[in-house]
Scaffold this motif. Structure first.
Motif, mmCIF file in Angstrom:
data_model
loop_
_atom_site.group_PDB
_atom_site.id
_atom_site.type_symbol
_atom_site.label_atom_id
_atom_site.label_comp_id
_atom_site.label_asym_id
_atom_site.label_seq_id
_atom_site.Cartn_x
_atom_site.Cartn_y
_atom_site.Cartn_z
ATOM 1 N N LYS A 133 0.852 -1.153 0.058
ATOM 2 C CA LYS A 133 -0.199 0.111 0.002
ATOM 3 C C LYS A 133 0.776 1.204 0.059
ATOM 4 O O LYS A 133 0.747 2.130 -0.616
ATOM 5 C CB LYS A 133 -0.796 0.084 1.217
ATOM 6 N N ARG A 134 1.977 1.296 0.832
ATOM 7 C CA ARG A 134 2.799 2.403 0.895
ATOM 8 C C ARG A 134 3.604 2.572 -0.268
ATOM 9 O O ARG A 134 3.941 3.497 -1.078
ATOM 10 C CB ARG A 134 3.708 2.484 1.938
ATOM 11 N N ARG A 155 2.484 4.037 -4.266
ATOM 12 C CA ARG A 155 2.234 5.490 -4.357
ATOM 13 C C ARG A 155 3.661 6.030 -5.093
ATOM 14 O O ARG A 155 3.680 6.638 -5.933
ATOM 15 C CB ARG A 155 1.978 6.253 -3.063
ATOM 16 N N TRP A 156 4.966 5.379 -4.539
ATOM 17 C CA TRP A 156 6.205 5.761 -5.162
ATOM 18 C C TRP A 156 6.327 5.334 -6.564
ATOM 19 O O TRP A 156 6.939 5.811 -7.388
ATOM 20 C CB TRP A 156 7.263 5.312 -4.401
ATOM 21 N N ILE A 175 -2.137 6.303 -6.659
ATOM 22 C CA ILE A 175 -1.417 7.236 -5.501
ATOM 23 C C ILE A 175 -2.736 7.490 -4.635
ATOM 24 O O ILE A 175 -2.439 7.316 -3.444
ATOM 25 C CB ILE A 175 -0.957 8.735 -6.180
ATOM 26 N N SER A 190 -3.247 4.381 -2.603
ATOM 27 C CA SER A 190 -2.342 4.358 -1.454
ATOM 28 C C SER A 190 -2.461 5.115 -0.363
ATOM 29 O O SER A 190 -1.979 4.978 0.850
ATOM 30 C CB SER A 190 -0.971 4.593 -2.202
ATOM 31 N N VAL A 191 -3.025 6.259 -0.258
ATOM 32 C CA VAL A 191 -3.136 7.115 0.794
ATOM 33 C C VAL A 191 -4.331 7.126 1.485
ATOM 34 O O VAL A 191 -4.391 7.856 2.447
ATOM 35 C CB VAL A 191 -2.739 8.682 0.000
ATOM 36 N N ALA A 226 -9.967 3.242 -0.104
ATOM 37 C CA ALA A 226 -9.424 2.887 -1.003
ATOM 38 C C ALA A 226 -9.977 1.635 -1.865
ATOM 39 O O ALA A 226 -9.905 1.568 -2.998
ATOM 40 C CB ALA A 226 -7.891 2.331 -0.436
#
Length: 214
Positions: free
Chosen positions: A91-92, A95-96, A162, A165-166, A172
């Motif tokens: 999940k984190r 986004r990257w 993104i 993910s946030v 989500a």
């Protein structure tokens, strides 16, 4: 300045290929860095444009947009396969991996802006000045369009990833269910002319940022 068909193709071909290649390669590099080697194992972690070309999205669609007067420039490459479950923190890290593509386009737009400055300065009066300046303008435009377009919060676009993910898990999940319809939403926005109106103010912001950093 009115360009003919061959001139238009010559001006836009390299910027479009570089833009989609940088975007997809950046996704692949980020995915591998965060634990998913899928794209690397499939040979997609490369700046070779042949590996990323989609015949319709990379060639036919952009060509039609360039040829149609007043047409909105639009196109896409073969998406880099990412197994989000293989990421160390799915999940984190999602986004990257998603942000890597638009950030690569921002970097490419800045590089093309530097080339434009060189063409209009150091090459003043040179026979290569105008073609290089036009190509640089095309490079700036296609990269800014791809960056802003992909940041729309619509799955499966990067902005949708993104957003997923946030958001808290329950929200989500609801947003992620839009993914099968995301492409149709995008086509509808394009067909109605709303897409250009939505993107225009954000494109102006990015253009302003590029001018500021240069």
């Amino acid at each position: 300045m009115e360009l003919n068909l061959i001139q238009n193709i010559a001006i836009w071909a390299l910027p479009v290929l570089f833009a989609i290649t940088a975007h997809e390669a950046a996704h692949a590099y980020a995915a591998k860095k965060f634990g998913d080697p899928t794209a690397f194992l499939l040979g997609r972690m490369t700046f070779n444009p042949i590996k990323h070309i989609d015949p319709i999205g990379t060639i036919v669609l952009p060509l039609l947009c360039v040829l149609l007067p007043g047409g909105f420039l639009f196109g896409y490459a073969k998406p880099v396969p990412v197994n989000f479950e293989a990421l160390r923190n799915p999940k984190r890290d999602m986004r990257w991996v998603a942000a890597a593509g638009p950030l690569a386009n921002l970097a490419m737009a800045i590089i093309w802006a530097l080339i434009f400055r060189f063409a209009t300065g150091a090459l003043d009066g040179n026979a290569f000045q105008l073609p290089l300046a036009l190509m640089a303008q095309a490079g700036i435009q296609i990269n800014v369009v791809l960056m802003v377009l992909n940041l729309l919060p619509i799955p499966p676009l990067d902005g949708g990833r993104i957003l997923v993910s946030v958001l808290p898990n329950h929200l989500a999940y609801k947003v992620s269910r839009v993914e099968p319809y995301g492409f149709f939403i995008l086509i509808a926005l394009l067909a109605t002319g709303l897409l250009g109106k939505i993107l225009a103010p954000f494109m102006h912001l990015v253009m302003g940022f590029i001018q500021l950093v240069l």
